[in-house]
Scaffold this motif. Structure first.
Motif, PDB file in Angstrom:
ATOM      1  N   ARG A 189       0.818  -1.211   0.000  1.00  0.00           N
ATOM      2  CA  ARG A 189       0.000   0.000   0.000  1.00  0.00           C
ATOM      3  C   ARG A 189       0.851   1.259   0.000  1.00  0.00           C
ATOM      4  O   ARG A 189       0.360   2.357  -0.194  1.00  0.00           O
ATOM      5  N   PHE A 190       2.154   1.079   0.243  1.00  0.00           N
ATOM      6  CA  PHE A 190       3.087   2.211   0.249  1.00  0.00           C
ATOM      7  C   PHE A 190       3.937   2.246  -1.011  1.00  0.00           C
ATOM      8  O   PHE A 190       4.205   3.312  -1.562  1.00  0.00           O
ATOM      9  N   VAL A 191       4.354   1.067  -1.498  1.00  0.00           N
ATOM     10  CA  VAL A 191       5.282   1.030  -2.632  1.00  0.00           C
ATOM     11  C   VAL A 191       4.652   0.499  -3.915  1.00  0.00           C
ATOM     12  O   VAL A 191       5.277   0.547  -4.974  1.00  0.00           O
ATOM     13  N   GLY A 192       3.434  -0.034  -3.842  1.00  0.00           N
ATOM     14  CA  GLY A 192       2.799  -0.582  -5.026  1.00  0.00           C
ATOM     15  C   GLY A 192       2.843  -2.099  -5.042  1.00  0.00           C
ATOM     16  O   GLY A 192       3.487  -2.739  -4.221  1.00  0.00           O
ATOM     17  N   GLY A 193       2.130  -2.681  -6.026  1.00  0.00           N
ATOM     18  CA  GLY A 193       2.020  -4.133  -6.104  1.00  0.00           C
ATOM     19  C   GLY A 193       0.820  -4.626  -5.315  1.00  0.00           C
ATOM     20  O   GLY A 193      -0.052  -3.849  -4.918  1.00  0.00           O
ATOM     21  N   ASP A 194       0.754  -5.940  -5.088  1.00  0.00           N
ATOM     22  CA  ASP A 194      -0.318  -6.517  -4.294  1.00  0.00           C
ATOM     23  C   ASP A 194       0.265  -7.613  -3.405  1.00  0.00           C
ATOM     24  O   ASP A 194       1.455  -7.924  -3.467  1.00  0.00           O
TER      25      ASP A 194
END
Length: 476
Positions: free
Chosen positions: A378-383
């Motif tokens: 939720r901070f750097v992206g992705g899942d």
């Protein structure tokens, strides 16, 4: 052989996805293997790879290097001004990444140097600082790594800044890192406004001396704060040690707060310092980094070893160092991370990758331990599946698992540790780093956070150097 035709065929497909897709379109079950040729294949890298893999020193050398990395300890034993701890003279500034001069420096590194010049009283304002830095007279720029230090983002350390001092009691090593300012408009992201300088002055006048008093009290009573133990615990509490350090920060405060309260400092200073640390989830990053630096440094200078001992970026270049090649840097242009942006910022506002904080991934946490901290996406992206897959993928290019750093969701499997240059080149899998993003323009500050991998060419260059030092292959 006849039995092969008695049942349904099982097909394994490698390489280009077209083959697997064509078979699936005909209702054929296909198992795909993610395979590609070695990095640099077709450009003369096969022979260096063969030579390195055939080096008779390699197995024992890597066992020695990784063994030292895993055995290294990390205890916080002091907080001191950089002029005292690192021997920095007036006009000397440390920076993140491999060596660079002012004229090649990126915007955030320039901004941090300008702010540090004003902070040190060497310039009246950022413009005067830029002119002095450009002229170069009386100014020395040097990588943090060259003084056994690490600095996040721009990584600028000046003589008046206070630094954490950590020791490795196993190998008698020392490492240093400046105190963490927080996020947003801060010096390490290239900001240099009045609020940035006011915060730095308070950290030098109040926070540094107060933390020094508390750390020395704990050191005298218990030998210091066991930073490695905190890292082990925080990985089981949702942190990964690079961009998520919430549990680590609070555990550090738990260790130091009693000594802070018992110190002779004014109660208002103690209250403000405690609130500053507790309100800055990244505060512990600047302890995780030198802890990882101690582990990586313990693995240095083993002839024949292919273990990576530093990954660092200065905003212009990405560089690595390898155990078996000494102090040599292998560099290529840094790239812009992909990730999430703050406010109205976007990719055009972001500077290429910057900072020494990839020392965390070098030692097996950070991006390598994303499975321990799925909330990091939720901070750097992705899942969340990406976070889990990333950690699993890093086992393909590392030589060991760190038993001290168990990952709960992987049944407490140790974090993947000891990046092997030969494995990276052979598999094409690049180390995954999660990172903050600084604004391209000096003075901007943080614009986001994201994910990045090193340029592949730094590993092929390191492999070539390792091959040159390897004994000749003996014909079969």
């Amino acid at each position: 052989m006849s039995r092969l035709l008695e049942g349904e065929p099982t097909v394994v497909a490698t390489g280009v996805a077209l083959f697997a897709e064509a078979l699936r379109a005909q209702a054929v079950e296909v198992a795909t293997v993610d395979w590609g040729p070695p990095l640099g294949a077709g450009h003369g890298v096969e022979d260096p790879l063969d030579r390195v893999l055939g080096d008779p020193r390699r197995a024992d050398a890597n066992a020695t290097a990784v063994g030292r990395m895993l055995a290294a300890g990390a205890r916080l034993v002091d907080v001191r001004p950089a002029r005292e701890a690192l021997g920095l003279e007036r006009g000397t500034f440390l920076h993140a990444g491999p060596p660079i001069d002012w004229h090649r420096a990126s915007g955030p590194l320039r901004g941090a140097l300008q702010g540090a010049m004003v902070f040190e009283g060497l310039a009246a304002d950022p413009d005067e600082a830029a002119a002095t830095l450009s002229a170069g007279e009386g100014i020395t720029l040097e990588p943090c790594h060259h003084r056994h230090a690490v600095g996040p983002m721009a990584g600028v350390v000046s003589p008046s800044m206070w630094v954490f001092e950590l020791e490795d009691p196993v190998h008698d090593g020392r490492a240093w890192c400046p105190l963490n300012e927080g996020l947003g408009a801060v010096l390490r992201y290239g900001a240099y406004g009045p609020e940035v300088l006011d915060r730095l002055r308070w950290m030098a006048d109040v926070l540094g001396p107060l933390l020094a008093s508390a750390v020395r009290t704990v050191r005298d009573a218990a030998g210091g704060v066991d930073v490695k133990a905190i890292v082990a615990q925080m990985l089981q509490m949702g942190d990964e040690g690079h961009n998520r350090n919430r549990a680590g920060t609070l555990m550090l405060l738990r260790e130091l707060l009693p000594a802070m309260i018992d110190s002779p400092f004014p109660r208002t200073d103690i209250a403000r310092a405690a609130a500053f640390v507790a309100g800055n989830d990244h505060f512990f990053l600047n302890l995780a980094m030198p802890a990882c630096k101690l582990a990586a440094d313990a693995a240095r200078d083993v002839p024949g070893s292919t273990v990576v001992v530093a990954m660092a970026r200065n905003g212009t270049d990405f560089g690595i160092q390898v155990s078996g090649t000494g102090e040599e840097w292998f560099t290529r242009p840094a790239t812009v991370p992909e990730g999430l942006y703050l406010g109205d910022y976007g990719p055009d506002d972001a500077n290429p990758d910057i900072g020494d904080s990839a020392i965390t991934e070098t030692a097996g946490i950070g991006g390598f331990a994303m499975a321990a901290a799925p909330a990091i996406v939720r901070f750097v992206g992705g899942d969340v599946p990406f976070a889990l897959a990333t950690t699993r993928r890093m086992y393909e290019i590392t030589l060991a698992e760190n038993p001290a750093f168990g990952i709960p969701v992987l049944e407490f499997r140790g974090t993947p540790t000891g990046i092997d240059v030969a494995a990276v080149v052979r598999t094409g899998v690049l180390p995954q780093i999660n990172t903050g993003m600084a604004g391209r323009v000096a003075g901007t500050g943080q614009v986001g956070a994201g994910l990045v991998t090193p340029p592949a060419q730094v590993f092929t260059a390191a492999l070539a150097a390792l091959a040159e030092s390897a004994p000749p292959l003996v014909p079969a």
